[in-house]
Design a protein around this motif. Structure first.
Motif, PDB file in Angstrom:
ATOM      1  N   ARG A 152       0.836  -1.198   0.000  1.00  0.00           N
ATOM      2  CA  ARG A 152       0.000   0.000   0.000  1.00  0.00           C
ATOM      3  C   ARG A 152       0.871   1.249   0.000  1.00  0.00           C
ATOM      4  NH1 ARG A 152      -3.609  -0.135   5.209  1.00  0.00           N
ATOM      5  NH2 ARG A 152      -4.317  -1.943   4.004  1.00  0.00           N
ATOM      6  N   ASP A 153       0.316   2.314  -0.585  1.00  0.00           N
ATOM      7  CA  ASP A 153       1.007   3.603  -0.664  1.00  0.00           C
ATOM      8  C   ASP A 153       0.949   4.276   0.715  1.00  0.00           C
ATOM      9  OD1 ASP A 153       1.949   6.142  -1.154  1.00  0.00           O
ATOM     10  OD2 ASP A 153       0.719   6.491  -2.937  1.00  0.00           O
ATOM     11  N   VAL A 154       2.121   4.513   1.319  1.00  0.00           N
ATOM     12  CA  VAL A 154       2.177   5.163   2.632  1.00  0.00           C
ATOM     13  C   VAL A 154       2.958   6.484   2.545  1.00  0.00           C
ATOM     14  CG1 VAL A 154       1.908   3.057   3.985  1.00  0.00           C
ATOM     15  CG2 VAL A 154       4.200   3.765   3.245  1.00  0.00           C
ATOM     16  N   GLY A 155       2.965   7.066   1.365  1.00  0.00           N
ATOM     17  CA  GLY A 155       3.718   8.309   1.177  1.00  0.00           C
ATOM     18  C   GLY A 155       3.256   9.430   2.090  1.00  0.00           C
ATOM     19  N   ARG A 156       1.924   9.575   2.215  1.00  0.00           N
ATOM     20  CA  ARG A 156       1.406  10.638   3.067  1.00  0.00           C
ATOM     21  C   ARG A 156       1.795  10.398   4.524  1.00  0.00           C
ATOM     22  NH1 ARG A 156      -4.819  12.099   2.455  1.00  0.00           N
ATOM     23  NH2 ARG A 156      -3.965  12.621   0.399  1.00  0.00           N
ATOM     24  N   ARG A 157       1.724   9.134   4.954  1.00  0.00           N
ATOM     25  CA  ARG A 157       2.100   8.826   6.332  1.00  0.00           C
ATOM     26  C   ARG A 157       3.586   9.092   6.562  1.00  0.00           C
ATOM     27  NH1 ARG A 157       2.236   2.773   8.065  1.00  0.00           N
ATOM     28  NH2 ARG A 157       4.455   3.086   7.613  1.00  0.00           N
ATOM     29  N   ILE A 158       4.419   8.743   5.593  1.00  0.00           N
ATOM     30  CA  ILE A 158       5.858   8.980   5.709  1.00  0.00           C
ATOM     31  C   ILE A 158       6.139  10.474   5.820  1.00  0.00           C
ATOM     32  CG2 ILE A 158       8.057   8.807   4.510  1.00  0.00           C
ATOM     33  CD1 ILE A 158       7.169   6.197   5.708  1.00  0.00           C
ATOM     34  N   GLN A 159       5.416  11.279   5.020  1.00  0.00           N
ATOM     35  CA  GLN A 159       5.612  12.729   5.087  1.00  0.00           C
ATOM     36  C   GLN A 159       5.218  13.268   6.460  1.00  0.00           C
ATOM     37  OE1 GLN A 159       3.355  14.354   1.840  1.00  0.00           O
ATOM     38  NE2 GLN A 159       4.890  13.829   0.304  1.00  0.00           N
ATOM     39  N   VAL A 160       4.087  12.776   6.981  1.00  0.00           N
ATOM     40  CA  VAL A 160       3.654  13.217   8.314  1.00  0.00           C
ATOM     41  C   VAL A 160       4.677  12.814   9.369  1.00  0.00           C
ATOM     42  CG1 VAL A 160       1.902  12.913  10.098  1.00  0.00           C
ATOM     43  CG2 VAL A 160       1.208  13.231   7.715  1.00  0.00           C
ATOM     44  N   GLU A 161       5.161  11.571   9.275  1.00  0.00           N
ATOM     45  CA  GLU A 161       6.149  11.109  10.250  1.00  0.00           C
ATOM     46  C   GLU A 161       7.446  11.898  10.135  1.00  0.00           C
ATOM     47  OE1 GLU A 161       6.553   6.976   9.456  1.00  0.00           O
ATOM     48  OE2 GLU A 161       4.701   6.410  10.512  1.00  0.00           O
ATOM     49  N   ALA A 162       7.850  12.224   8.910  1.00  0.00           N
ATOM     50  CA  ALA A 162       9.069  13.013   8.725  1.00  0.00           C
ATOM     51  C   ALA A 162       8.891  14.417   9.298  1.00  0.00           C
ATOM     52  CB  ALA A 162       9.425  13.087   7.236  1.00  0.00           C
ATOM     53  N   HIS A 163       7.680  14.976   9.084  1.00  0.00           N
ATOM     54  CA  HIS A 163       7.393  16.299   9.643  1.00  0.00           C
ATOM     55  C   HIS A 163       7.438  16.255  11.169  1.00  0.00           C
ATOM     56  CE1 HIS A 163       5.668  20.267  10.017  1.00  0.00           C
ATOM     57  NE2 HIS A 163       4.656  19.793  10.714  1.00  0.00           N
TER      58      HIS A 163
END
Length: 508
Positions: free
Chosen positions: A138-149
């Protein structure tokens, strides 16, 4: 017997057909689920080659499912993430035949998509040989961005020199940044520490009674508190915020505390500097009023000398005179001594140094004291002060010495401005009740006035219209008025052609 066997066979065949039909329907159902889900479902050979890819490949990667068949998934891994997988990095989770990894996978357009993939290996039960690998991605790009932020914010919080505390509902500190841990000797673990260990008693009471209830209602609060340092109390500007949103624990707060000791020290130095300048200005003003001071002292001294000489002459003429007959001159001498002492106290109070401390002060008493200091100069210039006010016993919040200094400066400036005009006869002083809580003292002169373009400049330090002036009087007067919660301004006089200086004060 043969007929019974045939019936059983037909029944068995019918059961098999029903079972096969059910299997076909289940297969179609599972196929529909695989093709409808937004996750990419795929099957791979032991070398990572795609054997099957669901329709989600089209939306997630831009590939048609058939385009991926025969392509090794390892060729589309980001090189760093492929190295993690092949080297069994701790970031690749494994348990009982299940793998889970978060990695970057190259789309058809060339950009990388963050995937979180759960893999299940199938092996031959007899030989243990790998048959294939089933994957759900599954695409977790948005979650990765939130976690990086969040990670960036956490790094900022951890590295800032401000003291950041995280407080639970019971008021205990369960986490703190590095600066707070070092300053207040807090543990790195989740061991709870009471707020009383880091805040003063007064600040702790304010937090419990005012701050936390306000934050519960409005979401945040900011103000000044005091924290307990190993070298004494630390004044801080605190911002307190409630933790809100999904996943937030009820009653949890963040407290960001900025050390303002340097600012406090600079403010104290500025106040001392201002007090020194104001003191120097008072001394300079007294230098200008020397003749008035001499006049104030000579009057009681002359009266004392006259009464003393009169008493001595009376005693010389009649040595047997009863002491009762000397009561009048002795009473007058005592009266003049008291008057002299009061004038000396007034002068000493005027020239003393010290910060402004506003209190309840009778306004016209201060105006009268300022007038007495300036009276001799006005007499020499053949000018007078006219006062107009209807009220009496008006009390204001001010420092009496500072307010007297302001009035002396305004009266002397009005004198110097008016004496330049040959027809000037007086300076006008009036009191205007502005609002219920403030009033304004106006000083109007008969001088040339202050042009509009210079009205803002006259309060700047070292700005003077007189050749011998230092240009500090009005600048200091405005600073003193603001320190007492008032204001000082200039405008055109509605009474004369000169200027009007207006001092606004708070009523007591």
């Amino acid at each position: 017997m043969q007929q019974t066997t045939e019936q059983q066979l037909r029944a068995r065949i019918a059961e098999l057909e029903i079972h096969n039909q059910q299997l076909h329907e289940d297969k179609q159902h599972y196929q529909w689920l695989a093709e409808s889900t937004t996750d990419l479902i795929s099957r791979h050979a032991r070398d990572g080659t795609f054997l099957y890819a669901s329709n989600a490949a089209r939306d997630l990667l831009g590939y048609e499912p058939d385009e991926l068949i025969g392509v090794s998934a390892y060729q589309l891994f980001h090189p760093a993430d492929l190295s993690d997988l092949l080297n069994k990095s701790p970031r690749v989770y494994y348990h009982a035949g299940f793998y889970q990894q978060t990695y970057r996978f190259r789309a058809k357009s060339g950009h990388y998509v963050w995937f979180e993939t759960t893999s299940r290996t199938r092996r031959d039960p007899a030989t243990g040989e790998l048959i294939d690998i089933l994957c759900v991605s599954r695409d977790v790009g948005r979650r990765i961005q939130v976690e990086a932020h969040r990670e960036r914010l956490a790094q900022v919080v951890e590295s800032t020199s401000d003291y950041v505390l995280f407080v639970a509902e019971d008021g205990s500190i369960f986490s703190a940044n590095e600066a707070a841990r070092r300053r207040f000797n807090l543990p790195r673990s989740t061991q709870a520490v009471p707020l009383s260990q880091v805040y003063s008693d007064a600040s702790l009471s304010l937090l419990n009674k005012v701050v936390f209830p306000a934050v519960a209602r409005y979401g945040s609060w900011s103000g000044e508190l005091e924290m307990r340092g190993h070298d004494g109390l630390i004044p801080v500007i605190s911002v307190v915020q409630a933790h809100r949103g999904r996943g937030a624990e009820p009653g949890h707060h963040s407290l960001l505390n900025h050390d303002i000791r340097l600012r406090k020290h600079a403010e104290a130095q500025a106040r001392r500097h201002q007090e020194q300048i104001a003191h120097a200005n008072r001394l300079a003003t007294l230098g200008e009023l020397t003749s008035n001071i001499a006049h104030e002292l000579n009057q009681p001294l002359g009266a004392i000398a006259n009464y003393a000489n009169g008493a001595l002459l009376t005693l010389q003429a009649n040595p047997e005179l009863p002491a009762q007959k000397l009561a009048h001159p002795l009473t007058q001498i005592d009266h003049q001594v008291q008057r002299l002492a009061e004038r000396l106290r007034h002068i000493r109070r005027f020239i003393r140094t010290g910060g402004t401390q506003s209190r309840r002060v009778e306004l016209f008493g201060v105006i009268e004291a300022a007038w007495q200091l300036c009276q001799w100069r006005y007499q020499q210039a053949n000018l007078d002060i006219r006062q107009s006010h209807s009220a009496t016993n008006i009390y204001v919040m001010a420092d009496p010495v500072a307010l007297e200094q302001v009035f002396v400066n305004l009266l002397l400036n009005a004198l110097e401005a008016s004496r330049q005009q040959p027809n000037a006869r007086h300076v006008h002083l009036s009191v205007e009740e502005n609002t219920r809580n403030t009033l304004i003292v106006h000083v109007d002169d008969q001088g040339p006035g202050v042009p509009d373009e210079q009205q803002a400049e006259v309060f700047n330090a070292f700005h003077s219209t007189r050749a011998e002036g230092l240009g500090l009087g009005l600048a200091i007067s405005r600073s003193l008025m603001e320190a007492m919660g008032g204001a000082l301004s200039v405008s055109h006089s509605p009474l004369f052609s000169g200027a009007r200086f207006s001092a606004r004060l708070r009523c007591a």
